[in-house]
Design a protein around this motif. Structure first.
Motif: not given
Ligand code: MLT
Ligand code: MN
Ligand code: ZN
Length: 304
Positions: A82-85, A106-111, A139-151
């Motif tokens: 679904a994605g690459v963290v 490519l769905r890439i999740y990074c800071t 990808i957030p490194v402060g707050r709020p820190s939550d994230f999701r990967v689509e799908d």
């Protein structure tokens, strides 16, 4: 939550192509009891169908082939990724992206820090724009820190910035930023299960301790047994701390860090080929196991 260890070794894998340390040589000759291992990556899923890939190692082709669930075959070209963290921008965690160039963007999740390094010092994301393309999410490194990967339903993620150095090719090599290297907390919203994943962990601060105490599985840096392991093997190299890795041995080593968290499965991953714990009959391996700590291997599956 299902966790699949795709690759359990550090950069170079085990055995490493040019290495004749006791482990690499012993594995090749069959004189030690050990398993070969590919480079650092895991996949995580809540439903067993849609998977988040954490890091993309140069060995990804072999890793996906060994795990048929990643290739569901619903259409002529298909993937269960679904994605690459990305937890950092190191070679062993990112060069596998090039192997994934034939598919959809490519769905890439990074800071932001990792995104910058992969667009400048090692501009792999720019290269990918000429193939599949990249859809990058911050990808957030402060707050709020939550994230999701689509799908990737039912999984809530959050990043914990870790003290470390960016890779040698980073323009910020000598001025580290929060987000060069992160640990990831993954929570299954349906079952409440929590995974903490940090294959590069040089020092353990308050947030990391808090996260470990809330986790059902702690999957952490198993790179080195000792601070001077590379030097002791006669390999010109850096000390573990200079590379951002906390060794297992010593009064304040990883075994001590993990001791209070006996409620959780505690598993070492990203194991360097010089680490004596790879020899299943070594004293060091028995010390780790006596502490209730597991040593990850390729193909290991953990269900929380
Ligand atoms: C590390 O984990 O320290 C790096 O991956 C080392 C490397 O780039 O080989
Ligand atoms: Mn590494
Ligand atoms: Zn070796």
């Amino acid at each position: 939550m299902r966790i699949r260890v795709l690759g359990s070794a550090a950069g170079g894998g085990f055995p490493q192509w040019n290495c004749n340390c006791r482990n690499c040589d012993g594995l090749r000759k069959g004189s030690i009891k050990a398993r070969s291992r590919t480079q650092s990556s895991i996949a995580v899923s809540a439903d067993g169908e849609s998977w988040i890939l954490f890091n993309a190692s140069p060995d990804i082709r072999q890793q996906l082939e060994a795990f048929p669930r990643m290739q569901p075959g619903r259409t002529v070209r298909d993937t269960a990724i679904a994605g690459v963290v990305l937890i950092d921008g190191h070679i062993d965690h990112t060069t596998g992206l090039l192997i994934l160039r034939e598919g959809a963007p490519l769905r890439i999740y990074c800071t932001d820090a990792v995104f910058e390094d992969l667009s400048t010092g090692h501009p792999i994301l720019n290269v990918l724009h000429h193939f599949c393309g990249v859809r990058r999410t911050r990808i957030p490194v402060g707050r709020p820190s939550d994230f999701r990967v689509e799908d990737a339903p039912k999984l809530r993620l959050s990043a914990i910035p870790l003290a470390s150095k960016p890779p040698p090719f980073s323009p910020h090599r000598n001025d580290p930023r929060p987000g060069d290297n992160i640990g990831i907390r993954v929570e299954d919203e349906e079952t409440g299960a929590v995974l903490f994943y940090a294959p590069g962990l040089g020092s353990v601060g308050e947030r990391v301790v808090q996260c470990m105490s809330e986790s059902d599985c702690i999957l952490v840096d198993g790179t080195f047994w000792s601070e001077d392991e590379l030097l002791e093997e006669g390999i010109a190299g850096k000390r573990a701390s200079e590379m951002g890795h906390l060794p297992q041995s010593g009064d304040h080593g990883m075994i001590s860090v993990l001791r209070p968290f006996a409620h959780a499965r505690r598993v070492l991953i990203h194991i360097n080929n010089t680490n004596p714990i790879l020899n299943e009959e070594s004293e060091e391996r028995s010390i780790v196991e006596a502490a209730g700590i597991e040593v990850a291997y390729d193909g290991m599956e953990i269900t929380l």
